[in-house]
Design an enzyme around this catalytic site. Structure first.
Site: not given
Length: 356
Positions: A46, A202, A232, A274
């Site tokens: 991440y 989140h 992103r 995505e």
């Protein structure tokens, strides 16, 4: 006025396919080459990984800020089916109506500019004329007057646009998810998250909080300026080309994770990417979050040798927490074994693009 689709005029480009039941979804060879493969190196962790969302390489998913590809008509038909079964997949709190108009304007202007053969927008003051030829829509309406559309502005335009959308209102030093059109999500629920703030929605993501990823991301987004969108990648895995992997429908798609075999894995296992883009909206000051989903089977991905090698190494070496969070820890050994047959051990070049 209604929003009944009358597709058919462009079936020479748009594919007639399904994302459920018989799963006839496929990528054409040229569409595989434009797939937004998300790994620019042989490992993954991440990060905020934001970059300016500007038009990119011609013939790719980055050519325009809103990508319309061969799956457009089929995806919009699937969205209409999801909404017919569960209208709560689209929600907008009352104070987000102006943000909905902002988004409608952004999308109509972008599509009419970049795809004039499919979309047109004519303005006569506040009287606007919108034509969407792939879906057979021809409407005249008054901008900022909801009574002249068959749905509110947010639902109206997102029923005609690939990708899920949420609208974030900015107040109290954070962002609040106060509207959403979510029918192709990777196992999260709009009905659960609507009204939550940035850190609340989140909260389930492992490792990223400890690394400060979301604190940095929020600071970055609070400074987002109108006219300077960013993007992103995110990714996960899905068995079968199923767009709707919501918690509400888990009893339908969850058990399919047990159906993979060495023989069918290449056809059934899909990399789900995505391409997430964020826009500051001019009147409301809200942030529009576009989550565009792309699906490619393992059989399709390994037709690009660089991607075949890299996907094997990313899946093999991913931390266990992330493989669990992304929902494929059960099948990871089988996936690694299958992908290893397509990894010749050669080095891979930097970046996302195919080598040839």
């Amino acid at each position: 006025m209604s929003l009944d689709f009358k597709p058919g005029a462009f079936n020479d480009f748009f594919r007639d396919e399904t994302f459920r039941e018989d799963f006839t979804y496929r990528n054409s060879p040229q569409n595989i080459r434009r797939f937004p493969f998300p790994f620019d190196r042989d490992d993954y962790m991440y990060s905020v990984n934001m970059e300016p969302h500007v038009p990119g390489r011609k013939g790719t998913a980055f050519e325009h800020i809103l990508d319309v590809d061969e799956h457009y008509v089929a995806e919009m038909i699937d969205r209409a089916k999801v909404l017919a079964d569960d209208p709560l997949r689209c929600q907008s709190l009352p104070h987000m109506t102006l943000a909905g108009w902002d988004l409608l304007e952004l999308i109509m202007e972008a599509k009419a500019r970049d795809y004039p053969h499919w979309f047109s927008l004519t303005k006569d003051g506040k009287r606007w004329h919108w034509v969407n030829r792939p879906l057979g829509i021809d409407h005249t309406f008054t901008f900022l007057d909801e009574s002249t559309l068959p749905y509110g502005p947010f639902e109206y335009i997102t029923r005609q646009t690939q990708g899920d959308f949420s609208l974030q209102d900015e107040r109290d030093g954070t962002l609040w998810m106060d509207a959403g059109m979510v029918t192709s999500q990777a196992d999260w629920s709009l009905d659960f998250d609507v009204g939550m703030n940035f850190h609340e929605w989140h909260a389930p993501v492992p490792l990223a909080h400890e690394k400060g990823v979301f604190d940095r991301a929020l600071k970055f987004l609070m400074k987002l300026q109108h006219g300077s969108p960013v993007r992103r990648f995110n990714w996960t895995m899905t068995v079968n080309p199923l767009l709707d992997t919501a918690p509400e429908t888990y009893p339908i798609w969850g058990p399919t994770k047990t159906t993979l075999t060495p023989e069918n894995l290449g056809d059934k296992q899909h990399l789900r990417v995505e391409l997430q883009s964020l826009y500051r909206l001019p009147r409301s000051n809200a942030i529009a979050f576009d989550i565009r989903c792309y699906l490619a089977s393992f059989n399709e991905i390994v037709t690009v040798p660089k991607w075949a090698r890299r996907l094997h190494r990313v899946v093999r070496d991913l931390p266990e927490e992330l493989a669990t969070y992304k929902g494929f820890i059960r099948n990871r050994p089988a996936m690694v074994e299958w992908l290893a047959k397509h990894d010749d051990g050669a080095p891979t070049s930097p970046g996302w693009w195919p080598d040839d």
